[in-house]
Write a protein that holds these residues in place. Structure first.
Motif, PDB file in Angstrom:
ATOM      1  N   VAL A 104     -13.964 -71.701   1.116  1.00 61.70           N
ATOM      2  CA  VAL A 104     -12.618 -71.171   0.859  1.00 61.70           C
ATOM      3  C   VAL A 104     -12.708 -69.706   0.467  1.00 61.70           C
ATOM      4  N   SER A 105     -13.669 -69.359  -0.374  1.00 64.99           N
ATOM      5  CA  SER A 105     -13.851 -67.951  -0.753  1.00 64.99           C
ATOM      6  C   SER A 105     -14.137 -67.098   0.475  1.00 64.99           C
ATOM      7  N   ALA A 106     -15.003 -67.579   1.345  1.00 68.80           N
ATOM      8  CA  ALA A 106     -15.323 -66.821   2.559  1.00 68.80           C
ATOM      9  C   ALA A 106     -14.105 -66.711   3.472  1.00 68.80           C
ATOM     10  N   ALA A 107     -13.298 -67.759   3.531  1.00 70.65           N
ATOM     11  CA  ALA A 107     -12.104 -67.722   4.375  1.00 70.65           C
ATOM     12  C   ALA A 107     -11.067 -66.730   3.852  1.00 70.65           C
ATOM     13  N   THR A 108     -10.964 -66.608   2.522  1.00 70.28           N
ATOM     14  CA  THR A 108      -9.967 -65.711   1.933  1.00 70.28           C
ATOM     15  C   THR A 108     -10.506 -64.317   1.653  1.00 70.28           C
ATOM     16  N   GLY A 109     -11.835 -64.200   1.519  1.00 64.32           N
ATOM     17  CA  GLY A 109     -12.430 -62.931   1.141  1.00 64.32           C
ATOM     18  C   GLY A 109     -12.380 -62.671  -0.351  1.00 64.32           C
ATOM     19  N   HIS A 110     -12.112 -63.719  -1.136  1.00 64.30           N
ATOM     20  CA  HIS A 110     -11.988 -63.571  -2.589  1.00 64.30           C
ATOM     21  C   HIS A 110     -13.009 -64.445  -3.302  1.00 64.30           C
ATOM     22  N   HIS A 111     -13.732 -63.841  -4.221  1.00 65.07           N
ATOM     23  CA  HIS A 111     -14.744 -64.552  -4.997  1.00 65.07           C
ATOM     24  C   HIS A 111     -14.103 -65.659  -5.832  1.00 65.07           C
ATOM     25  N   PHE A 112     -14.823 -66.763  -5.987  1.00 67.19           N
ATOM     26  CA  PHE A 112     -14.375 -67.891  -6.804  1.00 67.19           C
ATOM     27  C   PHE A 112     -12.959 -68.307  -6.397  1.00 67.19           C
ATOM     28  N   GLY A 113     -12.740 -68.387  -5.078  1.00 67.63           N
ATOM     29  CA  GLY A 113     -11.402 -68.593  -4.545  1.00 67.63           C
ATOM     30  C   GLY A 113     -10.948 -70.026  -4.385  1.00 67.63           C
ATOM     31  N   ARG A 114     -11.828 -70.977  -4.523  1.00 65.93           N
ATOM     32  CA  ARG A 114     -11.440 -72.376  -4.318  1.00 65.93           C
ATOM     33  C   ARG A 114     -10.595 -72.877  -5.491  1.00 65.93           C
ATOM     34  N   PRO A 115      -9.478 -73.531  -5.190  1.00 68.99           N
ATOM     35  CA  PRO A 115      -8.720 -74.157  -6.285  1.00 68.99           C
ATOM     36  C   PRO A 115      -9.643 -75.130  -7.022  1.00 68.99           C
ATOM     37  N   GLY A 116      -9.557 -75.137  -8.307  1.00 68.19           N
ATOM     38  CA  GLY A 116     -10.435 -75.983  -9.101  1.00 68.19           C
ATOM     39  C   GLY A 116     -11.633 -75.228  -9.638  1.00 68.19           C
ATOM     40  N   ASN A 117     -11.934 -74.040  -9.070  1.00 68.83           N
ATOM     41  CA  ASN A 117     -13.002 -73.237  -9.645  1.00 68.83           C
ATOM     42  C   ASN A 117     -12.462 -72.647 -10.945  1.00 68.83           C
ATOM     43  N   ARG A 118     -13.233 -72.740 -11.990  1.00 66.92           N
ATOM     44  CA  ARG A 118     -12.765 -72.359 -13.320  1.00 66.92           C
ATOM     45  C   ARG A 118     -13.112 -70.930 -13.707  1.00 66.92           C
ATOM     46  N   PHE A 119     -13.694 -70.150 -12.794  1.00 68.04           N
ATOM     47  CA  PHE A 119     -14.119 -68.798 -13.138  1.00 68.04           C
ATOM     48  C   PHE A 119     -12.978 -67.964 -13.719  1.00 68.04           C
ATOM     49  N   TRP A 120     -11.869 -67.886 -13.017  1.00 75.24           N
ATOM     50  CA  TRP A 120     -10.777 -67.010 -13.448  1.00 75.24           C
ATOM     51  C   TRP A 120     -10.156 -67.477 -14.761  1.00 75.24           C
ATOM     52  N   PRO A 121      -9.872 -68.779 -14.942  1.00 70.91           N
ATOM     53  CA  PRO A 121      -9.375 -69.222 -16.257  1.00 70.91           C
ATOM     54  C   PRO A 121     -10.389 -68.991 -17.387  1.00 70.91           C
ATOM     55  N   VAL A 122     -11.670 -69.198 -17.113  1.00 72.02           N
ATOM     56  CA  VAL A 122     -12.690 -68.995 -18.136  1.00 72.02           C
ATOM     57  C   VAL A 122     -12.813 -67.512 -18.475  1.00 72.02           C
ATOM     58  N   LEU A 123     -12.781 -66.660 -17.478  1.00 72.06           N
ATOM     59  CA  LEU A 123     -12.869 -65.220 -17.718  1.00 72.06           C
ATOM     60  C   LEU A 123     -11.739 -64.765 -18.650  1.00 72.06           C
ATOM     61  N   HIS A 124     -10.534 -65.259 -18.372  1.00 69.49           N
ATOM     62  CA  HIS A 124      -9.393 -64.911 -19.216  1.00 69.49           C
ATOM     63  C   HIS A 124      -9.517 -65.547 -20.598  1.00 69.49           C
ATOM     64  N   GLY A 125      -9.858 -66.828 -20.642  1.00 64.97           N
ATOM     65  CA  GLY A 125      -9.975 -67.528 -21.916  1.00 64.97           C
ATOM     66  C   GLY A 125     -11.017 -66.907 -22.835  1.00 64.97           C
TER      67      GLY A 125
END
Length: 185
Positions: free
Chosen positions: A41-62
């Motif tokens: 999914v990340s490769a398809a969108t061109g965005h790192h940690f792009g798969r729904p359910g990946n916790r990178f972005w919520p963890v980074l913010h938290g």
């Protein structure tokens, strides 16, 4: 987020994602986060940690790295915060287990070059098994490492993939927060 067909995801296996690295007008790189490799999914969108359910972005913010929860499509905002993203292995796969040990070791060599070029204060590798393989430290644990890459200090973080059931969200936020405190200190 767009839905992708099986054919779209299979086609994504041939794609790579550009690193998110600071430009000349951005603040110094405090932390360079290094994923194992892009998911499909990340490769398809061109965005790192792009798969729904990946916790990178919520963890980074938290953990306090970002002032608000960023979407994968907003990854370029990290540059202004002194943060960046790269991957150990450029090849996309459905699961990190699809990578060979040789690919991961070669990714470690590549990562040394990236760190030398962009000079982060901290390299944060998200994935203990990949770190152990890439740098031949089979007993390494999560947290700060004794080894440095050039002048960069190294911190190993748990993999934020939703497939990593060993780490719950609050525990991941706490570990990422320990790194943030060290990076801000």
């Amino acid at each position: 987020m767009a839905r992708f067909s099986a054919a779209d995801l299979e086609a994504a296996r041939s794609r790579t994602i550009d690193d998110v690295l600071p430009g000349p007008d951005d603040p110094p790189l405090r932390v360079l986060f290094c994923g194992i490799n892009p998911g499909l999914v990340s490769a398809a969108t061109g965005h790192h940690f792009g798969r729904p359910g990946n916790r990178f972005w919520p963890v980074l913010h938290g953990a306090g790295f970002t002032p608000r929860l960023l979407l994968p499509a907003e990854q370029d905002e990290l540059r202004g915060l002194g943060l960046g993203i790269t991957n150990m292995v450029a090849r996309a796969s459905a699961r990190a287990e699809e990578l060979s040990a040789d690919e991961i070791v070669a990714g470690g060599v590549r990562l040394r070059g990236v760190v030398e070029q962009v000079r982060p204060a901290w390299l944060a590798v998200v994935g203990i098994t990949a770190y152990r393989t890439a740098f031949a430290v089979p007993k390494a644990g999560v947290g700060p490492q004794e080894e440095r890459l050039g002048k960069a200090r190294v911190w190993v973080l748990p993999n934020p993939s939703g497939l990593n059931a060993h780490w719950q969200l609050p525990d991941m936020v706490e570990e990422f927060g320990r790194l943030r405190a060290a990076a801000d200190g």
